[in-house]
Design a protein around this motif. Structure first.
Motif, PDB file in Angstrom:
ATOM      1  N   SER A   2       0.831  -1.201   0.000  1.00  0.00           N
ATOM      2  CA  SER A   2       0.000   0.000   0.000  1.00  0.00           C
ATOM      3  C   SER A   2       0.869   1.256   0.000  1.00  0.00           C
ATOM      4  N   ALA A  82      -6.436   5.347  -0.415  1.00  0.00           N
ATOM      5  CA  ALA A  82      -7.006   5.150   0.925  1.00  0.00           C
ATOM      6  C   ALA A  82      -8.472   4.723   0.849  1.00  0.00           C
ATOM      7  N   TRP A  85      -8.279   1.036   0.225  1.00  0.00           N
ATOM      8  CA  TRP A  85      -7.838   0.299   1.437  1.00  0.00           C
ATOM      9  C   TRP A  85      -8.984   0.214   2.448  1.00  0.00           C
ATOM     10  N   ARG A  86      -9.782   1.292   2.522  1.00  0.00           N
ATOM     11  CA  ARG A  86     -10.899   1.307   3.482  1.00  0.00           C
ATOM     12  C   ARG A  86     -11.919   0.216   3.122  1.00  0.00           C
ATOM     13  N   GLU A  87     -12.195   0.085   1.839  1.00  0.00           N
ATOM     14  CA  GLU A  87     -13.147  -0.948   1.405  1.00  0.00           C
ATOM     15  C   GLU A  87     -12.569  -2.352   1.674  1.00  0.00           C
ATOM     16  N   MET A  88     -11.263  -2.498   1.459  1.00  0.00           N
ATOM     17  CA  MET A  88     -10.643  -3.805   1.720  1.00  0.00           C
ATOM     18  C   MET A  88     -10.691  -4.140   3.203  1.00  0.00           C
ATOM     19  N   GLU A  89     -10.442  -3.114   4.034  1.00  0.00           N
ATOM     20  CA  GLU A  89     -10.502  -3.332   5.490  1.00  0.00           C
ATOM     21  C   GLU A  89     -11.921  -3.680   5.928  1.00  0.00           C
ATOM     22  N   ARG A  90     -12.900  -3.034   5.304  1.00  0.00           N
ATOM     23  CA  ARG A  90     -14.299  -3.322   5.645  1.00  0.00           C
ATOM     24  C   ARG A  90     -14.612  -4.798   5.365  1.00  0.00           C
ATOM     25  N   ARG A  91     -14.151  -5.265   4.217  1.00  0.00           N
ATOM     26  CA  ARG A  91     -14.411  -6.667   3.858  1.00  0.00           C
ATOM     27  C   ARG A  91     -13.674  -7.616   4.790  1.00  0.00           C
ATOM     28  N   GLU A  92     -12.427  -7.254   5.113  1.00  0.00           N
ATOM     29  CA  GLU A  92     -11.623  -8.085   6.023  1.00  0.00           C
ATOM     30  C   GLU A  92     -12.322  -8.184   7.379  1.00  0.00           C
ATOM     31  N   HIS A  93     -12.858  -7.051   7.812  1.00  0.00           N
ATOM     32  CA  HIS A  93     -13.546  -6.998   9.095  1.00  0.00           C
ATOM     33  C   HIS A  93     -14.787  -7.898   9.065  1.00  0.00           C
ATOM     34  N   GLY A  96     -13.700 -11.474   9.182  1.00  0.00           N
ATOM     35  CA  GLY A  96     -13.204 -11.792  10.523  1.00  0.00           C
ATOM     36  C   GLY A  96     -14.354 -12.107  11.454  1.00  0.00           C
TER      37      GLY A  96
END
Ligand SMILES: N=c1c2ncn([C@@H]3O[C@H](COP(=O)(O)OP(=O)(O)OP(=O)(O)O)[C@@H](O)[C@H]3O)c2ncn1[C@@H]1O[C@H](COP(=O)(O)O)[C@@H](O)[C@H]1O
Length: 133
Positions: A2, A82, A85-93, A96
């Motif tokens: 990133s 960014a 990355w925010r969308e990727m983090e949302r999916r990761e969350h 999880g």
């Protein structure tokens, strides 16, 4: 990765108003989103062909070109790394959380697939593939 894409994005922003005669990025901005999209699609096809042919060195090189052209299209569309990355983090969350739930609780209801008209599949070959500029 990133960090490196963020630096590339900043470099693309810095180059977009340069003289198109000296900057590939400025030339792409001059030609507009349709040309950017075409370059991105061409690089994606090159990655696919090299992967199918088992040429991993070429996959690496073409992937770098693909990421450059994706970054240019993001900049043109006003999308920042960014945001992605925010969308990727949302999916990761979300994933999880799903992992922590009992298996029965994460079963999704069955939905019948929509009926879509299929177009014939066309085989891709590296032979004869020529880039248009
Ligand atoms: N990261 C890149 C980058 N990655 C790939 N490319 C170029 O994109 C090309 C890939 O597209 P093609 O395969 O279509 O290239 P080609 O066969 O020469 O065809 P054309 O693009 O010339 O039509 C590569 O050959 C590279 O020259 C890049 N061009 C620029 N950057 C960076 O973008 C920033 C701005 O650079 P300028 O655009 O040169 O101002 C700088 O930080 C550069 O390092």
């Amino acid at each position: 990765m990133s960090d490196s894409l963020e630096r590339l994005y900043q470099a693309v922003l810095a180059a977009k108003d340069l003289d198109p005669a000296v900057s590939r990025t400025a030339k792409l901005f001059q030609r507009g989103p349709a040309k950017m999209a075409k370059k991105l699609a061409e690089e994606a096809i090159e990655v696919v062909i090299d992967a199918v042919n088992g040429n991993s060195d070429a996959v690496i090189r073409e992937s770098a070109d693909l990421l450059y052209n994706l970054t240019v299209l993001w900049a043109s569309a006003g999308v920042r790394p960014a945001d992605v990355w925010r969308e990727m983090e949302r999916r990761e969350h979300l994933l999880g959380i799903a992992e922590k739930l009992p298996k029965s609780a994460v079963k999704l209801p069955k939905v019948s697939a929509p009926r879509v008209a299929r177009r014939p599949i066309v085989a891709l070959e590296s032979r004869g593939l020529r880039k248009r500029h």
